[in-house]
Design a protein around this motif. Structure first.
Motif, PDB file in Angstrom:
ATOM      1  N   MET A   1      20.945  39.774  33.657  1.00 29.65           N
ATOM      2  CA  MET A   1      20.378  39.818  32.311  1.00 29.65           C
ATOM      3  C   MET A   1      19.268  40.861  32.263  1.00 29.65           C
ATOM      4  O   MET A   1      18.453  40.945  33.173  1.00 29.65           O
ATOM      5  CB  MET A   1      19.832  38.438  31.936  1.00 29.65           C
ATOM      6  CG  MET A   1      19.308  38.342  30.512  1.00 29.65           C
ATOM      7  SD  MET A   1      18.647  36.704  30.122  1.00 29.65           S
ATOM      8  CE  MET A   1      20.129  35.696  30.270  1.00 29.65           C
ATOM      9  N   SER A   2      19.235  41.688  31.224  1.00 33.30           N
ATOM     10  CA  SER A   2      18.223  42.728  31.118  1.00 33.30           C
ATOM     11  C   SER A   2      16.861  42.126  30.840  1.00 33.30           C
ATOM     12  O   SER A   2      16.728  41.001  30.348  1.00 33.30           O
ATOM     13  CB  SER A   2      18.590  43.706  29.995  1.00 33.30           C
ATOM     14  OG  SER A   2      18.435  43.088  28.732  1.00 33.30           O
ATOM     15  N   ALA A   3      15.826  42.928  31.123  1.00 31.35           N
ATOM     16  CA  ALA A   3      14.460  42.470  30.886  1.00 31.35           C
ATOM     17  C   ALA A   3      14.224  42.169  29.410  1.00 31.35           C
ATOM     18  O   ALA A   3      13.465  41.258  29.064  1.00 31.35           O
ATOM     19  CB  ALA A   3      13.476  43.527  31.386  1.00 31.35           C
ATOM     20  N   ASP A  82      24.740  42.227  28.928  1.00 23.18           N
ATOM     21  CA  ASP A  82      24.141  41.089  28.216  1.00 23.18           C
ATOM     22  C   ASP A  82      25.067  40.604  27.104  1.00 23.18           C
ATOM     23  O   ASP A  82      25.225  39.400  26.891  1.00 23.18           O
ATOM     24  CB  ASP A  82      22.808  41.497  27.580  1.00 23.18           C
ATOM     25  CG  ASP A  82      21.715  41.762  28.590  1.00 23.18           C
ATOM     26  OD1 ASP A  82      21.791  41.226  29.707  1.00 23.18           O
ATOM     27  OD2 ASP A  82      20.780  42.514  28.261  1.00 23.18           O
ATOM     28  N   LEU A  83      25.650  41.548  26.385  1.00 28.30           N
ATOM     29  CA  LEU A  83      26.500  41.197  25.248  1.00 28.30           C
ATOM     30  C   LEU A  83      27.741  40.429  25.693  1.00 28.30           C
ATOM     31  O   LEU A  83      28.027  39.342  25.189  1.00 28.30           O
ATOM     32  CB  LEU A  83      26.906  42.470  24.500  1.00 28.30           C
ATOM     33  CG  LEU A  83      27.955  42.323  23.398  1.00 28.30           C
ATOM     34  CD1 LEU A  83      27.488  41.355  22.319  1.00 28.30           C
ATOM     35  CD2 LEU A  83      28.287  43.691  22.794  1.00 28.30           C
ATOM     36  N   VAL A  84      28.481  40.984  26.642  1.00 31.08           N
ATOM     37  CA  VAL A  84      29.778  40.386  26.984  1.00 31.08           C
ATOM     38  C   VAL A  84      29.647  39.150  27.875  1.00 31.08           C
ATOM     39  O   VAL A  84      30.618  38.414  28.043  1.00 31.08           O
ATOM     40  CB  VAL A  84      30.726  41.429  27.617  1.00 31.08           C
ATOM     41  CG1 VAL A  84      31.031  42.540  26.617  1.00 31.08           C
ATOM     42  CG2 VAL A  84      30.161  41.999  28.900  1.00 31.08           C
ATOM     43  N   THR A  85      28.461  38.936  28.449  1.00 27.76           N
ATOM     44  CA  THR A  85      28.252  37.709  29.232  1.00 27.76           C
ATOM     45  C   THR A  85      27.480  36.660  28.460  1.00 27.76           C
ATOM     46  O   THR A  85      27.228  35.572  28.987  1.00 27.76           O
ATOM     47  CB  THR A  85      27.496  38.008  30.547  1.00 27.76           C
ATOM     48  OG1 THR A  85      26.216  38.588  30.249  1.00 27.76           O
ATOM     49  CG2 THR A  85      28.299  38.931  31.440  1.00 27.76           C
ATOM     50  N   LEU A 247      29.098  45.818  37.552  1.00 29.36           N
ATOM     51  CA  LEU A 247      29.403  44.756  36.595  1.00 29.36           C
ATOM     52  C   LEU A 247      29.700  43.447  37.319  1.00 29.36           C
ATOM     53  O   LEU A 247      30.301  43.451  38.404  1.00 29.36           O
ATOM     54  CB  LEU A 247      30.624  45.140  35.751  1.00 29.36           C
ATOM     55  CG  LEU A 247      30.452  46.276  34.747  1.00 29.36           C
ATOM     56  CD1 LEU A 247      31.801  46.662  34.169  1.00 29.36           C
ATOM     57  CD2 LEU A 247      29.478  45.890  33.640  1.00 29.36           C
ATOM     58  N   PRO A 248      29.338  42.319  36.730  1.00 31.99           N
ATOM     59  CA  PRO A 248      29.762  41.047  37.310  1.00 31.99           C
ATOM     60  C   PRO A 248      31.291  40.960  37.343  1.00 31.99           C
ATOM     61  O   PRO A 248      31.974  41.523  36.472  1.00 31.99           O
ATOM     62  CB  PRO A 248      29.181  40.009  36.328  1.00 31.99           C
ATOM     63  CG  PRO A 248      28.115  40.725  35.574  1.00 31.99           C
ATOM     64  CD  PRO A 248      28.534  42.159  35.509  1.00 31.99           C
ATOM     65  N   ASP A 253      36.961  41.334  35.204  1.00 28.80           N
ATOM     66  CA  ASP A 253      38.231  40.627  35.023  1.00 28.80           C
ATOM     67  C   ASP A 253      38.793  40.791  33.618  1.00 28.80           C
ATOM     68  O   ASP A 253      40.006  40.612  33.403  1.00 28.80           O
ATOM     69  CB  ASP A 253      38.051  39.132  35.308  1.00 28.80           C
ATOM     70  CG  ASP A 253      37.877  38.822  36.785  1.00 28.80           C
ATOM     71  OD1 ASP A 253      38.185  39.701  37.617  1.00 28.80           O
ATOM     72  OD2 ASP A 253      37.425  37.699  37.106  1.00 28.80           O
ATOM     73  N   HIS A 254      37.928  41.095  32.640  1.00 29.23           N
ATOM     74  CA  HIS A 254      38.374  41.130  31.242  1.00 29.23           C
ATOM     75  C   HIS A 254      38.342  42.517  30.613  1.00 29.23           C
ATOM     76  O   HIS A 254      38.916  42.714  29.538  1.00 29.23           O
ATOM     77  CB  HIS A 254      37.506  40.185  30.403  1.00 29.23           C
ATOM     78  CG  HIS A 254      37.599  38.757  30.805  1.00 29.23           C
ATOM     79  ND1 HIS A 254      38.709  37.976  30.561  1.00 29.23           N
ATOM     80  CD2 HIS A 254      36.723  37.955  31.475  1.00 29.23           C
ATOM     81  CE1 HIS A 254      38.518  36.759  31.046  1.00 29.23           C
ATOM     82  NE2 HIS A 254      37.322  36.718  31.601  1.00 29.23           N
TER      83      HIS A 254
END
Length: 280
Positions: A1-3, A82-85, A247-248, A253-254
């Motif tokens: 997650m970004s600051a 942050d957006l996609v997670t 990327l995580p 995966d998506h």
């Protein structure tokens, strides 16, 4: 997650309720999903990308007078991960499009002063899964870069119209003006604030409205498909190897994209002709 997002307190999330609203109305949302600071950075990223894209052929495509759409590579948005997670975003993707959902597009729409009312439209033809089986197979998430006011050409939608057949319409996307009363009677204008996010079926009838304000209204768009929906063919997302490796796994995966050594500027494939000529 970004600051910029780390200290933001998430609002309460009810995925089942959001899915129910989406299926009923064609659109749902979550207020305060992101911090204002995060959203300010997103807006800056979009405007930097716009001024770069508008200078090259195919970089920014018109959606009517004084209105453009720009596709991006994920790296252009510093808060992409942050957006996609985000738990509401990922939760809606999985609940609606299944565990193997595909992230196929990121870009933004921006009207400037002088933009006109668009014609009522949907973003692509309705598949049989939707007009016949009443199933949503793709999602569009929208995040405003500004606090929207009446003079900023707010997004206007006609709830419940995502199931309209549309096979007889021009390009299967643009109903004849003789049919517009159905949409204007249902019309709802949206006034999101910075940090809010919406999730809609791109088949729900909608349009951008006239924009007399000197302040532009950039709106980020994240496109997600169920497997087989096929919209990835309209796009060509790329990420660098270093970005991809960072990327995580849950994102890799998506994400439907090419992994490259160097990013190539996007020449857009999905130009909606009816929006170029049809604005009021």
């Amino acid at each position: 997650m970004s600051a910029l997002q780390k200290t933001h307190e998430l609002p309460s999330i009810d995925i089942a309720q959001s899915v129910e609203t989406l299926y009923r109305d064609g659109i749902t949302g979550l207020k305060g999903a992101f911090s204002r600071e995060w959203t300010e950075q997103m807006r800056e990223d979009m405007m930097v990308a716009f001024w770069e894209a508008i200078q090259r052929p195919g970089g920014a495509v018109t959606r009517g007078p004084r209105r453009w759409y720009v596709e991006l590579h994920p790296e252009a948005i510093s808060g992409f991960t942050d957006l996609v997670t985000h738990p509401w975003v990922a939760g809606m993707c999985e609940a609606v499009c299944g565990p193997n959902y595909e992230i196929v597009e990121i870009g933004f729409d921006t009207p400037f002063q002088g933009a006109k009312n668009q014609p009522w439209h949907r973003d692509f033809p309705s598949p049989e899964d939707s007009w016949k089986e009443k199933r949503i197979t793709s999602l569009a998430f929208n995040l405003t870069g500004v606090d929207v006011t009446q003079d900023m050409g707010p997004f206007e939608c006609a709830p419940g119209t995502q199931w309209d057949d549309g096979r007889e319409w021009k390009h299967e996307m643009f109903p004849d003006k003789s049919l517009w009363d159905r949409y204007t009677e249902r019309a709802t204008r949206k006034y999101p604030q910075m940090g809010d996010i919406s999730c809609r079926s791109a088949l729900m009838m909608h349009r951008g409205t006239a924009h007399p304000s000197p302040i532009s209204r950039p709106v980020l768009v994240l496109g997600v498909d169920a497997p087989g929906a096929g919209h990835a063919a309209l796009h060509d997302m790329m990420v660098t190897r270093a970005f991809h490796e960072g990327l995580p796994q849950s994102v890799r995966d998506h994400l439907v994209c090419r992994v490259v050594d160097d990013l190539i500027p996007i020449t857009q494939k999905h130009d909606i002709e009816g929006l170029v000529m049809g604005s009021e």
